[in-house]
Scaffold this active site. Structure first.
Site, PDB file in Angstrom:
ATOM      1  N   SER A   1       0.827  -1.214   0.000  1.00 55.04           N
ATOM      2  CA  SER A   1       0.000   0.000   0.000  1.00 55.04           C
ATOM      3  C   SER A   1       0.860   1.262   0.000  1.00 55.04           C
ATOM      4  O   SER A   1       2.003   1.256   0.469  1.00 55.04           O
ATOM      5  CB  SER A   1      -0.919   0.025   1.223  1.00 55.04           C
ATOM      6  OG  SER A   1      -1.801  -1.065   1.207  1.00 55.04           O
TER       7      SER A   1
HETATM    8  N1  SAM Z   1      -1.024  -4.755   4.055  1.00 51.68           N
HETATM    9  C1  SAM Z   1      -0.251  -5.037   2.866  1.00 51.68           C
HETATM   10  C2  SAM Z   1       1.171  -4.522   2.931  1.00 51.68           C
HETATM   11  O1  SAM Z   1       1.517  -3.905   3.934  1.00 51.68           O
HETATM   12  O2  SAM Z   1       1.906  -4.791   1.979  1.00 51.68           O
HETATM   13  C3  SAM Z   1      -0.894  -4.555   1.600  1.00 51.68           C
HETATM   14  C4  SAM Z   1      -2.025  -5.397   1.260  1.00 51.68           C
HETATM   15  S1  SAM Z   1      -2.525  -5.481  -0.434  1.00 51.68           S
HETATM   16  C5  SAM Z   1      -3.075  -3.848  -0.735  1.00 51.68           C
HETATM   17  C6  SAM Z   1      -4.014  -6.440  -0.168  1.00 51.68           C
HETATM   18  C7  SAM Z   1      -3.765  -7.878   0.203  1.00 51.68           C
HETATM   19  O3  SAM Z   1      -4.989  -8.478   0.608  1.00 51.68           O
HETATM   20  C8  SAM Z   1      -3.238  -8.719  -0.944  1.00 51.68           C
HETATM   21  O4  SAM Z   1      -2.012  -9.292  -0.589  1.00 51.68           O
HETATM   22  C9  SAM Z   1      -4.313  -9.772  -1.144  1.00 51.68           C
HETATM   23  O5  SAM Z   1      -3.800 -11.033  -1.544  1.00 51.68           O
HETATM   24  C10 SAM Z   1      -4.939  -9.839   0.234  1.00 51.68           C
HETATM   25  N2  SAM Z   1      -6.312 -10.373   0.307  1.00 51.68           N
HETATM   26  C11 SAM Z   1      -7.333 -10.208  -0.569  1.00 51.68           C
HETATM   27  N3  SAM Z   1      -8.420 -10.855  -0.115  1.00 51.68           N
HETATM   28  C12 SAM Z   1      -8.092 -11.442   1.068  1.00 51.68           C
HETATM   29  C13 SAM Z   1      -8.796 -12.273   1.998  1.00 51.68           C
HETATM   30  N4  SAM Z   1     -10.061 -12.608   1.832  1.00 51.68           N
HETATM   31  N5  SAM Z   1      -8.115 -12.689   3.095  1.00 51.68           N
HETATM   32  C14 SAM Z   1      -6.813 -12.346   3.299  1.00 51.68           C
HETATM   33  N6  SAM Z   1      -6.107 -11.590   2.429  1.00 51.68           N
HETATM   34  C15 SAM Z   1      -6.739 -11.137   1.331  1.00 51.68           C
END
Ligand code: SAM
Length: 216
Positions: A65
């Site tokens: 992010s």
């Molecule tokens: N917090 C992260 C960082 O610091 O790098 C950024 C997160 S990225 C914007 C969103 C993440 O949510 C992705 O890695 C994606 O695979 C994950 N994601 C999407 N749906 C999800 C779910 N139902 N449960 C867990 N993770 C999920």
């Protein structure tokens, strides 16, 4: 093992200055961002991008992010040392490090197995030790609930009921909710079992998948 130096620390401080200018006020959050080495989440050739205020691809179609988004969401969580925090969407693991710097006990869950494995390998080598889980975070983590704070770092179509159920009394859930392109940041508080929602600005996240998320 991981290089940090005067120049990189200088770039981090510049980033913090920018976040302050953009309205981030919580000094503990700004200190955490000044401390966590964001460049270790980037390949060597891309290190110059690490301290720009923008999201960046981390593989598997996902992103680390934007620092402003991390700071904004973290500020809205009102973290106190010792808070038990659930993060949904481990991604690179950067946000989890910021939460740990604030003294939280962090449970982080990631849907994508490869990203889960990468973060689980990298973070302890940096000295950051959240509890890692692989699975569908849209269902929360019922066997570890309740949580003082819950943070969703992917864009959700609705507020998953499982997450408000797993929020402790006086807890706060921060979640971007909207359509696939654009979401409104919500801060949801639980008080005497009642939920109160405050709406903030719009953001653009990758979609939350899973049971209460978007169908691919
Ligand atoms: N917090 C992260 C960082 O610091 O790098 C950024 C997160 S990225 C914007 C969103 C993440 O949510 C992705 O890695 C994606 O695979 C994950 N994601 C999407 N749906 C999800 C779910 N139902 N449960 C867990 N993770 C999920």
């Amino acid at each position: 093992m991981f290089e940090d130096n005067y120049k990189l620390r200088g770039l981090r401080n510049k980033l913090v200055k920018k976040l302050r200018e953009k309205g981030i006020r919580n000094e503990a959050v700004l200190r955490a961002i000044a401390t966590v080495p964001r460049h270790v989440f980037f390949e060597n050739a891309l290190i110059e991008h690490a301290y720009q205020d923008k999201a960046f691809p981390i593989g598997e179609g996902q992103t680390i992010s934007q620092p402003y988004t991390v700071a904004f969401q973290t500020e809205k969580l009102e973290i106190k040392p010792g808070d038990k925090v659930l993060e949904i969407g481990t991604g690179s693991g950067y946000q989890a490090c910021v939460l740990l710097e604030l003294g939280a006990k962090v449970y982080t869950i990631e849907y994508n197995r490869r990203l889960h494995e990468l973060a689980k390998d990298l973070l302890p080598r940096l000295g950051y030790k959240p509890y890692f889980f692989h699975g569908d975070g849209s269902k929360g983590l019922p066997h570890k609930a309740p949580f003082d704070k819950i943070l969703v770092t992917a864009g959700a179509p609705v507020v998953p009921r499982a997450l408000t159920d797993q929020l402790a009394e006086n807890g706060i859930l921060v979640i971007p909710v909207g359509d696939r392109e654009k979401q409104t940041m919500l801060q949801i508080r639980k008080h005497n079992g009642e939920l109160t929602t405050t709406e903030f600005a719009n953001f653009a996240f990758v979609p939350l998948l899973g049971q209460a998320g978007w169908k691919i």
